[in-house]
Design a protein around this motif. Structure first.
Motif, PDB file in Angstrom:
ATOM      1  N   TRP A 152      53.187  65.964 -94.825  1.00 45.73           N
ATOM      2  CA  TRP A 152      54.501  65.889 -94.497  1.00 45.73           C
ATOM      3  C   TRP A 152      55.178  65.032 -95.520  1.00 45.73           C
ATOM      4  N   GLU A 153      54.524  63.865 -96.000  1.00 43.81           N
ATOM      5  CA  GLU A 153      55.190  62.967 -97.097  1.00 43.81           C
ATOM      6  C   GLU A 153      55.269  63.576 -98.447  1.00 43.81           C
ATOM      7  N   GLN A 154      54.185  64.685 -98.667  1.00 48.93           N
ATOM      8  CA  GLN A 154      54.444  65.123-100.034  1.00 48.93           C
ATOM      9  C   GLN A 154      55.251  66.304-100.133  1.00 48.93           C
ATOM     10  N   GLY A 155      55.923  66.514 -98.837  1.00 52.48           N
ATOM     11  CA  GLY A 155      57.193  67.413 -98.927  1.00 52.48           C
ATOM     12  C   GLY A 155      56.731  68.821 -98.349  1.00 52.48           C
ATOM     13  N   ASP A 156      55.281  68.908 -97.902  1.00 47.92           N
ATOM     14  CA  ASP A 156      54.765  70.392 -97.598  1.00 47.92           C
ATOM     15  C   ASP A 156      55.353  70.430 -96.002  1.00 47.92           C
ATOM     16  N   ARG A 157      56.484  71.092 -95.797  1.00 49.39           N
ATOM     17  CA  ARG A 157      57.031  71.194 -94.654  1.00 49.39           C
ATOM     18  C   ARG A 157      56.527  72.653 -93.933  1.00 49.39           C
ATOM     19  N   LYS A 158      55.807  73.301 -94.758  1.00 46.86           N
ATOM     20  CA  LYS A 158      55.223  74.605 -94.231  1.00 46.86           C
ATOM     21  C   LYS A 158      53.604  74.498 -93.985  1.00 46.86           C
ATOM     22  N   PHE A 159      53.108  73.379 -94.330  1.00 43.48           N
ATOM     23  CA  PHE A 159      51.825  73.019 -94.298  1.00 43.48           C
ATOM     24  C   PHE A 159      50.942  74.339 -94.939  1.00 43.48           C
ATOM     25  N   THR A 160      51.204  74.794 -96.001  1.00 45.27           N
ATOM     26  CA  THR A 160      50.350  76.058 -96.493  1.00 45.27           C
ATOM     27  C   THR A 160      49.873  75.620 -97.834  1.00 45.27           C
ATOM     28  N   ARG A 161      50.050  74.339 -98.267  1.00 46.02           N
ATOM     29  CA  ARG A 161      49.472  74.082 -99.511  1.00 46.02           C
ATOM     30  C   ARG A 161      47.836  73.820 -99.137  1.00 46.02           C
ATOM     31  N   ARG A 162      47.026  73.935-100.109  1.00 48.09           N
ATOM     32  CA  ARG A 162      45.648  73.908 -99.909  1.00 48.09           C
ATOM     33  C   ARG A 162      44.983  72.559-100.138  1.00 48.09           C
ATOM     34  N   ASN A 163      45.919  71.592-100.902  1.00 50.89           N
ATOM     35  CA  ASN A 163      45.250  70.385-101.263  1.00 50.89           C
ATOM     36  C   ASN A 163      45.192  69.420-100.127  1.00 50.89           C
ATOM     37  N   SER A 164      44.440  68.506 -99.876  1.00 52.19           N
ATOM     38  CA  SER A 164      44.361  67.569 -98.967  1.00 52.19           C
ATOM     39  C   SER A 164      44.194  65.979 -99.403  1.00 52.19           C
ATOM     40  N   PRO A 165      44.429  64.919 -98.655  1.00 53.05           N
ATOM     41  CA  PRO A 165      44.337  63.614 -99.378  1.00 53.05           C
ATOM     42  C   PRO A 165      42.687  63.343 -99.503  1.00 53.05           C
ATOM     43  N   THR A 166      42.467  62.578-100.625  1.00 48.13           N
ATOM     44  CA  THR A 166      41.248  62.084-100.594  1.00 48.13           C
ATOM     45  C   THR A 166      40.946  61.052 -99.448  1.00 48.13           C
ATOM     46  N   THR A 167      39.553  60.678 -99.601  1.00 46.88           N
ATOM     47  CA  THR A 167      39.239  59.797 -98.558  1.00 46.88           C
ATOM     48  C   THR A 167      39.992  58.136 -98.692  1.00 46.88           C
ATOM     49  N   THR A 168      39.867  57.923-100.131  1.00 48.97           N
ATOM     50  CA  THR A 168      40.628  56.934-100.441  1.00 48.97           C
ATOM     51  C   THR A 168      42.255  56.896-100.175  1.00 48.97           C
ATOM     52  N   GLU A 169      42.678  58.102-100.356  1.00 50.27           N
ATOM     53  CA  GLU A 169      44.196  58.190-100.007  1.00 50.27           C
ATOM     54  C   GLU A 169      44.523  58.090 -98.429  1.00 50.27           C
ATOM     55  N   SER A 170      43.463  58.843 -97.790  1.00 47.40           N
ATOM     56  CA  SER A 170      43.665  58.514 -96.249  1.00 47.40           C
ATOM     57  C   SER A 170      43.549  57.226 -95.669  1.00 47.40           C
ATOM     58  N   GLN A 171      42.611  56.569 -96.252  1.00 45.49           N
ATOM     59  CA  GLN A 171      42.514  55.077 -95.848  1.00 45.49           C
ATOM     60  C   GLN A 171      43.728  54.124 -96.317  1.00 45.49           C
ATOM     61  N   MET A 172      44.281  54.677 -97.453  1.00 46.25           N
ATOM     62  CA  MET A 172      45.582  53.839 -97.807  1.00 46.25           C
ATOM     63  C   MET A 172      46.690  54.077 -96.801  1.00 46.25           C
ATOM     64  N   LEU A 173      46.822  55.596 -96.623  1.00 40.77           N
ATOM     65  CA  LEU A 173      47.722  55.944 -95.585  1.00 40.77           C
ATOM     66  C   LEU A 173      47.794  55.158 -94.238  1.00 40.77           C
ATOM     67  N   LEU A 174      46.414  54.984 -93.960  1.00 38.32           N
ATOM     68  CA  LEU A 174      46.245  54.455 -92.561  1.00 38.32           C
ATOM     69  C   LEU A 174      46.666  52.912 -92.674  1.00 38.32           C
ATOM     70  N   GLY A 175      46.302  52.327 -93.680  1.00 40.32           N
ATOM     71  CA  GLY A 175      46.509  50.828 -94.089  1.00 40.32           C
ATOM     72  C   GLY A 175      48.156  50.895 -94.018  1.00 40.32           C
ATOM     73  N   ALA A 176      48.719  51.699 -94.527  1.00 38.40           N
ATOM     74  CA  ALA A 176      50.352  51.697 -94.694  1.00 38.40           C
ATOM     75  C   ALA A 176      50.974  52.065 -93.347  1.00 38.40           C
ATOM     76  N   HIS A 177      50.260  52.728 -92.558  1.00 44.33           N
ATOM     77  CA  HIS A 177      50.976  53.137 -91.191  1.00 44.33           C
ATOM     78  C   HIS A 177      49.681  52.895 -90.038  1.00 44.33           C
ATOM     79  N   PRO A 178      49.626  51.815 -89.694  1.00 43.26           N
ATOM     80  CA  PRO A 178      48.198  51.631 -88.620  1.00 43.26           C
ATOM     81  C   PRO A 178      48.774  52.210 -87.339  1.00 43.26           C
ATOM     82  N   GLU A 179      50.181  52.375 -87.054  1.00 43.33           N
ATOM     83  CA  GLU A 179      50.765  52.930 -85.657  1.00 43.33           C
ATOM     84  C   GLU A 179      49.868  54.228 -85.722  1.00 43.33           C
ATOM     85  N   ILE A 180      49.344  55.021 -86.778  1.00 42.44           N
ATOM     86  CA  ILE A 180      48.796  56.213 -86.724  1.00 42.44           C
ATOM     87  C   ILE A 180      47.735  56.334 -85.637  1.00 42.44           C
ATOM     88  N   ARG A 181      47.089  55.010 -85.439  1.00 37.35           N
ATOM     89  CA  ARG A 181      45.946  54.816 -84.410  1.00 37.35           C
ATOM     90  C   ARG A 181      46.290  55.192 -83.029  1.00 37.35           C
TER      91      ARG A 181
END
Length: 289
Positions: A152-181
């Motif tokens: 969503w933050e990458q602008g993929d509002r159709k969720f059709t792109r095949r790329n995904s965040p890496t583990t590090t990017e996911s951990q960084m995103l969780l650090g920036a948005h702990p409310e995801i828990r």
């Protein structure tokens, strides 16, 4: 009786040329702790003569981690044959060249070419695995929400792109948005009460709605779960009826459509608009209001 094999000592070789690496490889198995420069990576790739098809998404994932300075020395090795052929590590080498940044790593050289058949046969750790290993509660749900929020933050509002965040990017995103828990907790609770929408869609929607109005988001998901006191024409009742009916007919409802239904119902609630039926067009997921 098994024959004892002497361990391979790791040699510290901060920077080597391609010729020096090949000369060392020709002497037989050895392990090196080395800095691979973009130039060395490019040279090694000229010796990538027998390998798997390149996965561009994987290369791009690695490039982002390298450029974000989040590529740790974790013991993973690049492997070369006795003739210098790249047996394992082509994606990492391509990423180093593309990122234009040196990477400190281990390489094992001088291996018999036939050993390539036994490499990379294990199962790769997922983001959920990494989160669980770090003690994260609701790791699978958190990981699935992180993937969609990242898109969503990458602008993929159709969720059709095949790329995904890496583990590090996911951990960084969780650090920036702990409310995801908290969104994961709400998603699991809502799913248990109303099992027709996946946790990933519920959690992503909760994250988006909570950023707009936490109180109304809490009420929305409570009513979505229990359906209590929803009069005819209420958007949440229309949402519950639509997904229940579709699942009964189709079995599985596309993920992006599920999120679209959630956003449409939310926007209708926010604008105090009645909905006898929830009807949407396929395409881009609308923006929550």
């Amino acid at each position: 009786m098994a024959t004892a094999v002497a361990p391979i000592a790791v040699q510290l070789a901060p920077e080597l040329t391609l010729e020096e690496v090949n000369q060392l490889a020709s002497a037989g198995p050895a392990a090196l702790h080395i800095t691979i420069t973009p130039a060395l990576a490019k040279g090694l790739l000229t010796q990538n003569r027998r390998n798997r098809h390149i996965r561009e998404n994987t290369v791009n994932d690695y490039v982002r981690d390298i450029q974000n300075n989040s590529w740790p020395l974790n013991g993973e090795t690049i492997k070369l044959s006795i003739s210098g052929d790249v047996l394992d590590g082509q994606h990492r080498l391509l990423a180093i060249e593309k990122a234009g940044t040196p990477v400190e790593t281990f390489i094992v050289i001088g291996l018999p070419p036939e050993t390539q058949a036994t490499m990379d046969t294990g199962m790769r750790r997922t983001v959920a695995d990494a989160l669980a290993l770090s003690g994260e509660a609701n790791a699978a749900t958190v990981a699935s929400i992180l993937r969609r929020v990242w898109a969503w933050e990458q602008g993929d509002r159709k969720f059709t792109r095949r790329n995904s965040p890496t583990t590090t990017e996911s951990q960084m995103l969780l650090g920036a948005h702990p409310e995801i828990r908290r969104s994961a907790e709400i998603a699991n609770r809502t799913r248990a009460a109303f099992p027709h929408i996946p946790q990933s869609a519920l959690g992503t929607a909760h994250f988006l709605f909570n950023a707009i109005d936490p109180g109304e988001a809490a009420w929305f998901f409570q009513r979505l779960g229990d359906g209590a006191e929803l009069p005819s024409g209420h958007p949440i009742l229309a949402l519950r009826n639509r997904v229940t009916s579709e699942r009964a007919k189709e079995g599985t409802v596309p993920w992006a459509r599920q999120l679209t239904y959630l956003v449409h119902a939310w926007n209708a609630v926010r604008s105090d608009r009645r909905l006898s039926r929830l009807q949407v067009k396929a395409g881009t997921v609308p923006t929550p209001k």
